[in-house]
Write a protein that holds these residues in place. Structure first.
Motif, short mmCIF file in Angstrom:
data_model
loop_
_atom_site.label_atom_id
_atom_site.label_comp_id
_atom_site.label_asym_id
_atom_site.label_seq_id
_atom_site.Cartn_x
_atom_site.Cartn_y
_atom_site.Cartn_z
N ARG A 1 1.33 -1.53 -0.13
CA ARG A 1 -0.20 0.32 -0.38
C ARG A 1 0.89 0.93 -0.19
N ILE A 2 1.98 1.18 0.86
CA ILE A 2 2.44 2.64 0.37
C ILE A 2 3.74 2.87 0.10
N GLY A 3 3.34 1.30 -0.98
CA GLY A 3 4.44 1.56 -2.34
C GLY A 3 3.20 2.02 -3.11
N ALA A 4 1.89 1.63 -3.74
CA ALA A 4 1.20 2.73 -4.02
C ALA A 4 1.20 3.29 -4.28
N VAL A 5 0.60 3.74 -2.67
CA VAL A 5 0.58 5.65 -2.57
C VAL A 5 1.95 6.12 -2.80
N LEU A 6 3.50 6.03 -3.42
CA LEU A 6 4.30 6.02 -3.60
C LEU A 6 4.12 6.50 -4.99
N GLU A 7 3.46 5.58 -5.51
CA GLU A 7 3.57 5.82 -7.19
C GLU A 7 2.87 6.53 -7.59
N THR A 8 1.62 6.70 -7.14
CA THR A 8 0.61 7.66 -7.04
C THR A 8 1.12 9.42 -7.05
N VAL A 9 1.55 9.20 -5.74
CA VAL A 9 2.96 10.72 -5.40
C VAL A 9 3.36 11.12 -6.37
N GLY A 10 4.17 10.02 -6.49
CA GLY A 10 4.94 10.25 -7.73
C GLY A 10 5.99 10.82 -6.64
N LEU A 11 6.33 9.74 -5.85
CA LEU A 11 7.74 10.08 -4.76
C LEU A 11 8.37 8.63 -4.79
N SER A 12 8.01 7.53 -6.07
CA SER A 12 9.07 6.60 -5.15
C SER A 12 10.35 6.69 -5.03
N ALA A 13 11.09 7.48 -6.72
CA ALA A 13 12.53 7.31 -6.39
C ALA A 13 12.84 7.89 -5.49
N PHE A 14 11.76 8.68 -4.07
CA PHE A 14 12.06 9.54 -3.13
C PHE A 14 11.90 8.57 -1.64
N ALA A 15 11.81 7.60 -1.59
CA ALA A 15 11.28 6.97 -0.89
C ALA A 15 12.29 6.45 0.47
N LYS A 16 13.73 6.65 0.35
CA LYS A 16 14.53 6.28 0.89
C LYS A 16 15.00 7.74 1.55
N GLU A 17 14.60 8.76 0.64
CA GLU A 17 15.28 10.31 1.14
C GLU A 17 15.04 10.79 2.49
N ARG A 18 15.27 11.81 2.70
CA ARG A 18 14.81 12.13 4.19
C ARG A 18 14.27 13.52 3.92
#
Ligand SMILES: Nc1ncnc2c1ncn2[C@@H]1O[C@H](COP(=O)(O)OP(=O)(O)OP(=O)(O)O)[C@@H](O)[C@H]1O
Ligand SMILES: [Mg+2]
Lengths: 273, 364
Positions: A154-171
């Motif tokens: 789900r978190i992955g899906a939301v990351l996708e939706t808000v276009g932040l997948s590439a930033f998941a591990k960034e502060r």
């Protein structure tokens, strides 16, 4: 558009069971959220003046109004941040929000995105979403919390939706203003609230991002109720069915975008008459 | 997993842990295995001194949890340390038995001196080591719970909270000074003889106490490290940075603060309990507000929000204190004040921050 909704609130929405037992939220006989005759004053200044507002289940409502009209204060009252002097605020027919504090209101199903994007800078983007995730939020349960595979997805899906997948591990602190807006929208999605209060979501976004936001908000209506505050008229026009105009702490008028834009009182208020 | 990667990434942290492990195992082993005249033998003074530093390190680390991670600048943390110390002291007093000056089998000397005929109810049970250990955790824990419950629920924060924590420890200082309280008044509890039947002055016991202090410190460090890497740890960090925002996500901020505050108070209690048998005395001066301020200086000096920074800070500052008070006792407080000002202005991230920067420069 549909994919957003499917992504986020698809069939296996098992997380739905919450503090709120099914059926407790009674919206059969009316709106999911209503405020009646709510007044708030700060040192004698009336930020809200007998404001009444009714939001139907599944509705997407836009609220507009000049600076200082009381839009943010209205959200403050609904979410328990500000106590009104008088008035009543109900969630469904039975839940009196004025008797609850902020966490209780959040847990019962009202989520909020703040005007000034407020994410947790010291945590990563992923961790920000994880904190928002709908879950048991008591201390010991939080201590021993482990993300299930489903929740991770789900978190992955939301990351996708808000276009932040590439930033998941960034502060989150390194994100741009627009990205923080997205992250906060993502956090709102993670909470799976029944009512989403969205205060000025598109400030700092590019044209493309604005379009995506509109798409996202539209895809959420029906399943969720949304109250969107925004100054950008073009944006409001692109999503609004019903628009409420606030002025000096009270509702000036309500109607479709065309109706309110042609309302002489609204024109006067906006032209600073 | 995350814990391991974190530890391996952070050289300073690993170094601190290795050093701790070395001190914890090697010093007691040397002392137990070598004769007193061997060059590998540490003096009783050194052993107790190092043991004391280790308990201070534990105390500092517990404050870091509250201040560095949760953002609560608690200026009364020494009170929990002292309470843990008193709980242990009470056990040690009961161990004296008939060997006191007055030879009373039941009453500690100071009670005989006060003409008391009976042991007060709150001294009952302290002849059992297990009960005393329980109290080492419960006394600070309950005080922290009650205090935190009242303070956090009414949303007292920032400087106001800091001030009332100072008031708390000051109130306890005054209370423990009173003879009628039954904790030995301003002399406190001292003249301990045995612990679990072993002579508390003996070298073996001192070595074991040092070992236990180091062991507890390492254990507590790993536990704290685990906690700050759980979701609760992240909620706590979030509270530090944006308290009110956390509420709108559905978390009861006051409960999280309370949890971390009580846990840290218990750790401080354990530190106090290990401290008392090694220094041989506990008296009300441990409640002095100044003591609590010193703990804050240790943490600031080491670098807050890192856990091991507090360990470094506690050891460095206390070593400095030992040296300086030996040379010129009157300048210690001024030095401490100066150190605090310099850190605040020049080294906001403390020694750990400095080391990290140096390491980064080396890599670049
Ligand atoms: N905590 C407060 N104390 C004093 N005055 C306040 C407070 N919060 C809001 N106000 C005042 O209440 C009025 C309404 O503010 P509010 O933030 O609700 O307006 P708004 O419609 O959201 O405006 P904007 O479009 O600029 O965000 C403003 O005049 C503001 O200065
Ligand atoms: Mg506003």
């Amino acid at each position: 558009m549909k994919t957003f909704a499917e992504n986020l609130f698809g069939e296996d929405d098992k997380l739905k069971s919450s503090v709120l037992a099914d059926g407790e939220l009674d919206t059969r006989h009316g709106p999911i959220l209503y405020m009646e005759d709510v007044s708030v004053s700060f040192d004698g200044f009336k930020a809200l003046n007998k404001l009444s507002l009714y939001i139907d289940a599944g509705e997407l409502r836009c609220v507009i109004g000049p600076n200082g009209a009381g839009k943010t204060t209205m959200m403050d009252v609904i979410t328990g941040k500000t106590r009104p002097d008088v008035g009543s605020v109900f969630f469904g027919q039975t839940i009196d929000l004025l008797k609850m504090d902020e966490p209780a209101i959040a847990q019962v199903g009202i989520g909020r995105k703040f005007q000034k994007p407020s994410v947790f800078d010291a945590l990563t983007v992923f961790e920000n979403l994880e904190l928002a995730l709908k879950a048991d939020k008591r201390t010991w349960q939080t201590l021993f919390f482990r993300l299930s595979g489903e929740q991770r997805d789900r978190i992955g899906a939301v990351l996708e939706t808000v276009g932040l997948s590439a930033f998941a591990k960034e502060r989150a602190g390194i994100l741009s203003h627009g990205q923080k807006q997205w992250l906060e929208i993502g956090m709102l999605l993670m909470q799976e609230p029944k009512v989403m209060l969205v205060d000025e979501p598109i400030a700092g976004m590019t044209h493309q991002e604005i379009e995506r936001t509109a798409e996202l908000l539209l895809s959420l209506q029906g399943e969720r109720s949304l109250v969107v505050v925004e100054h950008d008229m073009e944006f409001v026009r692109s999503i609004a069915k019903k628009v409420t105009v606030l002025h000096e702490g009270t509702v000036l008028t309500e109607g479709t975008m065309d109706e309110v834009q042609n309302d002489p009182r609204v024109i006067q208020v906006y032209l600073g008459g | 997993m995350k814990l391991l990667t974190l530890a391996s990434q952070d050289k300073t942290c690993t170094t601190v842990l290795m050093a701790l492990a070395a001190v914890t195992f090697i010093i007691p082993l040397c002392n137990l295995l070598t004769p007193a005249d061997s060059p590998l033998h540490f003096s009783a003074y050194t052993v107790s001194l190092i043991g004391k530093y280790l308990t201070f390190a534990l105390l500092g680390m517990s404050l870091d949890l509250v201040w560095g991670y949760c953002g609560i600048l608690a200026l009364g943390h020494g009170a929990f340390f002292a309470l843990g110390g008193y709980a242990m002291g009470m056990y040690l007093m009961r161990q004296i038995g008939t060997r006191g000056v007055y030879g009373d089998p039941l009453l500690p000397d100071f009670m005989v001196f006060l003409n008391w005929k009976e042991l007060p109810w709150y001294w009952l049970g302290f002849d059992h080591f297990g009960f005393a250990l329980l109290m080492v955790l419960l006394a600070p824990g309950i005080l922290a719970f009650v205090f935190g419950w009242l303070a956090f629920r009414s949303r007292v924060t920032g400087v106001y909270l800091s001030i009332i924590t100072q008031a708390l420890t000051y109130a306890l200082l005054l209370a423990f000074f009173r003879n009628e309280m039954g904790f030995g008044g301003n002399n406190g509890l001292t003249d301990f003889k045995d612990i679990l039947g072993f002579n508390i002055q003996s070298e073996a016991v001192r070595s074991v106490l040092l070992f236990l202090s180091g062991f507890s410190l390492i254990g507590a460090f790993l536990l704290c490290r685990w906690i700050v890497n759980t979701k609760l740890g992240r909620v706590v960090t979030a509270i530090r940075d944006q308290e009110s925002r956390v509420r709108f996500l559905g978390y009861r901020v006051e409960m999280f603060k309370l949890w971390i505050f009580v846990f840290a108070a218990m750790l401080a209690g354990v530190a106090g309990a290990l401290y008392v048998p090694q220094v041989g005395i506990i008296n009300p001066s441990e409640f002095t507000p100044l003591n609590s301020l010193e703990i804050v200086v240790w943490v600031a000096m080491g670098g807050r929000g890192t856990l091991y920074g507090a360990i470094i800070g506690a050891v460095v500052v206390n070593y400095g204190k030992t040296v300086l008070t030996g040379l010129m006792p009157e300048i210690w407080l001024f030095t401490l004040g100066a150190v605090f000002i310099v850190i605040t202005l020049l080294l906001p991230d403390g020694i750990v921050g400095l080391l990290r920067r140096k390491l980064q420069e080396q890599h670049a």
